[in-house]
Enzyme design. Structure first.
Site, short mmCIF file in Angstrom:
data_model
loop_
_atom_site.label_atom_id
_atom_site.label_comp_id
_atom_site.label_asym_id
_atom_site.label_seq_id
_atom_site.Cartn_x
_atom_site.Cartn_y
_atom_site.Cartn_z
N GLU A 1 0.81 -1.22 0.00
CA GLU A 1 0.00 0.00 0.00
C GLU A 1 0.84 1.27 0.00
O GLU A 1 0.31 2.37 -0.22
CB GLU A 1 -0.95 -0.01 1.20
CG GLU A 1 -2.05 -1.05 1.06
CD GLU A 1 -2.98 -1.12 2.25
OE1 GLU A 1 -2.60 -0.63 3.34
OE2 GLU A 1 -4.08 -1.66 2.10
N GLU B 1 7.34 -22.09 7.89
CA GLU B 1 7.82 -21.21 8.95
C GLU B 1 8.81 -21.88 9.89
O GLU B 1 9.39 -21.23 10.76
CB GLU B 1 6.65 -20.67 9.77
CG GLU B 1 5.93 -21.70 10.62
CD GLU B 1 4.83 -21.07 11.46
OE1 GLU B 1 4.97 -21.07 12.69
OE2 GLU B 1 3.84 -20.57 10.88
#
Length: 268
Positions: free
Chosen positions: A79, A110
């Site tokens: 953004e 992960e």
């Protein structure tokens, strides 16, 4: 360590609640999040100050995480260009498992402590840059390994976690710890913890962009004009800043292709 994010919910028998009760109770829990973030402002300020210093000298901001945390980093990074008109490589978000993990979980991605730093080599990450690890639990091996390697390479490191005294915080020069307590659904850190992380990332990136001169007054003068709504917003900003008519503002924007340039050229 004592993982508050994994503690039993303050509520039980959720399946027996009405829709109204579930919504009301989730909202009640969510109200505690801004207060927890407020307590962490000194930590957020320290990290943001370090980020601004590095970015003013040509460095980049990297976010790294897994699951929800990784997605939030990518969201914040993605953004920045449309909002502040900065290049796409100023703020970069990376998730364990790569881009496919944005939409679909990649099993055990992960858990690899070495892979995070390996993945970041794709971007030629170096000592000019800042690496911020995002991990609600503060125990994600992928993030810990990347932060440790970044420290060894001379980078500024930070994190956003939701437990105190976590391994991720220990691996960060500028840790941010926002403790929001047990989740409504036990262990579901996409809820309060995710909300807290989103708020902190908004604060970090917005403050950094203001400090880097990407906002004028309170306006997004460098935003990308990528749709009609944003073009109309740009016209209004030019009108507000210069006092010209709507038609004149639209002419300036079409000519210069930038809100900032339109304002500057109108006044020159």
């Amino acid at each position: 360590m004592n993982r508050v994010t994994e503690k039993e919910s303050n509520y039980n028998h959720l399946e027996q609640m009405s829709i109204h009760e579930v919504l009301t109770n989730i909202n009640h829990e969510d109200q505690s999040v801004p207060g927890a973030v407020k307590k962490s402002i000194p930590q957020i300020e320290a990290l943001t100050g370090a980020i601004v210093e590095k970015m003013k000298n040509g460095g980049r901001l990297f976010y790294i995480g897994a699951g929800t945390s990784g997605r939030l980093g990518i969201l914040d990074a993605s953004e920045c260009p449309p909002t502040f008109g900065v290049p796409y490589d100023w703020v970069i978000g990376h998730i364990a498992g790569g881009d496919s993990a944005i939409r679909k979980a990649v099993e055990f991605a992960e858990d690899d402590q070495l892979q995070g730093w390996k993945d970041l080599q794709e971007y030629s990450i170096n000592e000019k840059d800042v690496l911020v690890g995002i991990a609600a639990s503060g125990t994600t091996p992928y993030v810990i390994g990347a932060l440790n390697a970044a420290n060894d390479a001379g980078l500024v490191t930070g994190c956003v976690v939701c437990n105190l005294d976590s391994p991720v915080a220990a691996a960060s020069k500028f840790p941010v710890e926002v403790v929001v307590g047990p989740e409504f659904v036990t262990g579901s850190t996409r809820m309060k913890a995710g909300t807290a992380q989103k708020l902190v990332l908004n604060m970090i990136s917005t403050t950094a962009m203001i400090q880097l001169g990407r906002v004028k007054g309170n306006k997004m003068v460098d935003m990308q004009l990528s749709n009609n709504k944003l073009v109309a917003r740009g016209v209004k900003i030019i009108m507000d800043e210069t006092g010209v008519t709507e038609d004149r503002a639209a002419e300036l924007l079409e000519k210069h292709g930038s809100v900032r340039a339109s304002i500057d050229n109108c006044r020159s």
